[in-house]
Motif scaffolding. Structure first.
Motif, PDB file in Angstrom:
ATOM      1  N   GLY A  19      19.370  -4.219  31.871  1.00  0.00           N
ATOM      2  CA  GLY A  19      20.274  -5.011  30.989  1.00  0.00           C
ATOM      3  C   GLY A  19      21.355  -5.616  31.543  1.00  0.00           C
ATOM      4  N   SER A  20      22.573  -6.025  30.827  1.00  0.00           N
ATOM      5  CA  SER A  20      23.358  -6.735  31.380  1.00  0.00           C
ATOM      6  C   SER A  20      23.985  -6.532  32.654  1.00  0.00           C
ATOM      7  CB  SER A  20      24.799  -6.876  30.403  1.00  0.00           C
ATOM      8  OG  SER A  20      25.240  -5.650  30.290  1.00  0.00           O
ATOM      9  N   LYS A  21      23.633  -5.136  33.152  1.00  0.00           N
ATOM     10  CA  LYS A  21      24.306  -4.429  34.445  1.00  0.00           C
ATOM     11  C   LYS A  21      23.106  -4.731  35.340  1.00  0.00           C
ATOM     12  CE  LYS A  21      27.946  -1.705  32.523  1.00  0.00           C
ATOM     13  NZ  LYS A  21      28.681  -0.514  32.389  1.00  0.00           N
ATOM     14  N   GLY A  22      21.942  -5.030  35.285  1.00  0.00           N
ATOM     15  CA  GLY A  22      20.898  -5.364  36.075  1.00  0.00           C
ATOM     16  C   GLY A  22      19.781  -4.248  35.882  1.00  0.00           C
ATOM     17  N   ALA A  23      19.191  -4.080  37.024  1.00  0.00           N
ATOM     18  CA  ALA A  23      17.826  -3.054  36.880  1.00  0.00           C
ATOM     19  C   ALA A  23      18.640  -1.636  36.942  1.00  0.00           C
ATOM     20  CB  ALA A  23      17.020  -3.221  37.934  1.00  0.00           C
ATOM     21  N   PRO A  24      17.834  -0.687  36.442  1.00  0.00           N
ATOM     22  CA  PRO A  24      18.486   0.664  36.354  1.00  0.00           C
ATOM     23  C   PRO A  24      18.551   1.578  38.042  1.00  0.00           C
ATOM     24  CG  PRO A  24      16.500   0.621  35.144  1.00  0.00           C
ATOM     25  CD  PRO A  24      16.706  -0.633  35.346  1.00  0.00           C
ATOM     26  N   ILE A  25      17.840   0.773  38.770  1.00  0.00           N
ATOM     27  CA  ILE A  25      17.683   1.424  40.310  1.00  0.00           C
ATOM     28  C   ILE A  25      19.130   1.622  40.753  1.00  0.00           C
ATOM     29  CG2 ILE A  25      17.207  -0.901  41.352  1.00  0.00           C
ATOM     30  CD1 ILE A  25      15.567   2.320  42.382  1.00  0.00           C
ATOM     31  N   ARG A  26      19.092   2.644  41.507  1.00  0.00           N
ATOM     32  CA  ARG A  26      20.492   2.911  42.234  1.00  0.00           C
ATOM     33  C   ARG A  26      20.065   3.069  43.732  1.00  0.00           C
ATOM     34  NH1 ARG A  26      21.617   0.543  38.566  1.00  0.00           N
ATOM     35  NH2 ARG A  26      22.908   0.984  36.862  1.00  0.00           N
ATOM     36  N   TYR A  27      20.192   2.087  44.507  1.00  0.00           N
ATOM     37  CA  TYR A  27      19.490   2.148  45.831  1.00  0.00           C
ATOM     38  C   TYR A  27      20.491   3.337  46.524  1.00  0.00           C
ATOM     39  CZ  TYR A  27      17.156  -2.094  44.903  1.00  0.00           C
ATOM     40  OH  TYR A  27      16.255  -2.923  44.282  1.00  0.00           O
ATOM     41  N   GLU A  28      21.635   3.561  46.517  1.00  0.00           N
ATOM     42  CA  GLU A  28      22.482   4.288  47.161  1.00  0.00           C
ATOM     43  C   GLU A  28      21.853   5.893  46.819  1.00  0.00           C
ATOM     44  OE1 GLU A  28      23.949   2.457  44.611  1.00  0.00           O
ATOM     45  OE2 GLU A  28      24.392   0.927  45.960  1.00  0.00           O
ATOM     46  N   ALA A  29      21.442   6.039  45.568  1.00  0.00           N
ATOM     47  CA  ALA A  29      21.084   7.465  45.109  1.00  0.00           C
ATOM     48  C   ALA A  29      19.800   7.618  45.742  1.00  0.00           C
ATOM     49  CB  ALA A  29      20.737   7.432  43.492  1.00  0.00           C
ATOM     50  N   VAL A  30      18.665   6.604  45.762  1.00  0.00           N
ATOM     51  CA  VAL A  30      17.572   6.753  46.544  1.00  0.00           C
ATOM     52  C   VAL A  30      17.787   7.298  47.789  1.00  0.00           C
ATOM     53  CG1 VAL A  30      15.383   5.346  47.093  1.00  0.00           C
ATOM     54  CG2 VAL A  30      16.450   5.108  44.654  1.00  0.00           C
ATOM     55  N   GLU A  31      18.564   6.329  48.554  1.00  0.00           N
ATOM     56  CA  GLU A  31      18.806   6.508  49.949  1.00  0.00           C
ATOM     57  C   GLU A  31      19.392   7.981  50.243  1.00  0.00           C
ATOM     58  OE1 GLU A  31      21.066   4.917  54.007  1.00  0.00           O
ATOM     59  OE2 GLU A  31      21.393   3.921  52.094  1.00  0.00           O
ATOM     60  N   ARG A  32      20.279   8.730  49.324  1.00  0.00           N
ATOM     61  CA  ARG A  32      20.664  10.030  49.494  1.00  0.00           C
ATOM     62  C   ARG A  32      19.611  11.017  49.261  1.00  0.00           C
ATOM     63  NH1 ARG A  32      25.037   7.832  46.540  1.00  0.00           N
ATOM     64  NH2 ARG A  32      24.267   8.825  44.712  1.00  0.00           N
ATOM     65  N   CYS A  33      18.743  10.987  48.212  1.00  0.00           N
ATOM     66  CA  CYS A  33      17.530  11.613  47.920  1.00  0.00           C
ATOM     67  C   CYS A  33      16.835  11.697  49.148  1.00  0.00           C
ATOM     68  CB  CYS A  33      16.888  11.190  46.744  1.00  0.00           C
ATOM     69  SG  CYS A  33      17.998  11.498  45.128  1.00  0.00           S
ATOM     70  N   LEU A  34      16.555  10.561  49.712  1.00  0.00           N
ATOM     71  CA  LEU A  34      15.476  10.433  50.738  1.00  0.00           C
ATOM     72  C   LEU A  34      15.992  11.265  52.089  1.00  0.00           C
ATOM     73  CD1 LEU A  34      13.783   7.103  50.324  1.00  0.00           C
ATOM     74  CD2 LEU A  34      12.699   9.294  49.724  1.00  0.00           C
ATOM     75  N   GLU A  35      17.401  11.004  52.413  1.00  0.00           N
ATOM     76  CA  GLU A  35      17.895  11.756  53.428  1.00  0.00           C
ATOM     77  C   GLU A  35      17.713  13.263  53.459  1.00  0.00           C
ATOM     78  OE1 GLU A  35      21.902  10.044  53.387  1.00  0.00           O
ATOM     79  OE2 GLU A  35      21.582   8.491  54.519  1.00  0.00           O
ATOM     80  N   LYS A  36      17.981  13.816  52.173  1.00  0.00           N
ATOM     81  CA  LYS A  36      17.750  15.256  51.863  1.00  0.00           C
ATOM     82  C   LYS A  36      16.354  15.762  51.964  1.00  0.00           C
ATOM     83  CE  LYS A  36      21.963  15.524  48.767  1.00  0.00           C
ATOM     84  NZ  LYS A  36      22.376  15.953  47.545  1.00  0.00           N
ATOM     85  N   LEU A  37      15.645  14.718  51.603  1.00  0.00           N
ATOM     86  CA  LEU A  37      13.985  15.144  51.476  1.00  0.00           C
ATOM     87  C   LEU A  37      13.572  15.202  53.058  1.00  0.00           C
ATOM     88  CD1 LEU A  37      11.218  15.400  50.416  1.00  0.00           C
ATOM     89  CD2 LEU A  37      11.023  13.038  50.327  1.00  0.00           C
ATOM     90  N   TYR A  38      14.135  14.299  53.745  1.00  0.00           N
ATOM     91  CA  TYR A  38      13.798  14.083  55.206  1.00  0.00           C
ATOM     92  C   TYR A  38      14.152  15.414  56.125  1.00  0.00           C
ATOM     93  CZ  TYR A  38      14.001  12.639  60.167  1.00  0.00           C
ATOM     94  OH  TYR A  38      13.654  12.793  61.695  1.00  0.00           O
TER      95      TYR A  38
END
Length: 71
Positions: A19-38
């Motif tokens: 929408g007007s705020k861009g794509a729903p992806i939140r790169y910071e959230a992806v990074e935090r999740c992958l750090e925990k998964l790692y």
């Protein structure tokens, strides 16, 4: 030899539509999740397998996601 498969679900987007705020992806959230998964994978001597996460309905760009995964 016993082998186990674990599944990790993560939330790395807000909403489902671009929408007007861009794509729903939140790169910071992806990074935090992958750090925990790692950390979990490392503790369990496990490998991680995934598709090109964040690049479908979340609207992310692979050139932004790939460095997060590599990190």
């Amino acid at each position: 030899m016993t082998s186990y498969v674990s599944i990790c679900n993560k939330l790395g987007q807000k909403g489902t539509k671009t929408g007007s705020k861009g794509a729903p992806i939140r790169y910071e959230a992806v990074e935090r999740c992958l750090e925990k998964l790692y950390k979990i994978a490392e503790e369990n001597q496990a490998s991680i397998h995934m598709p090109r996460i964040g690049c479908g309905l979340a609207g992310g760009k692979w050139e932004c996601i790939e460095p997060i995964i590599s990190k």
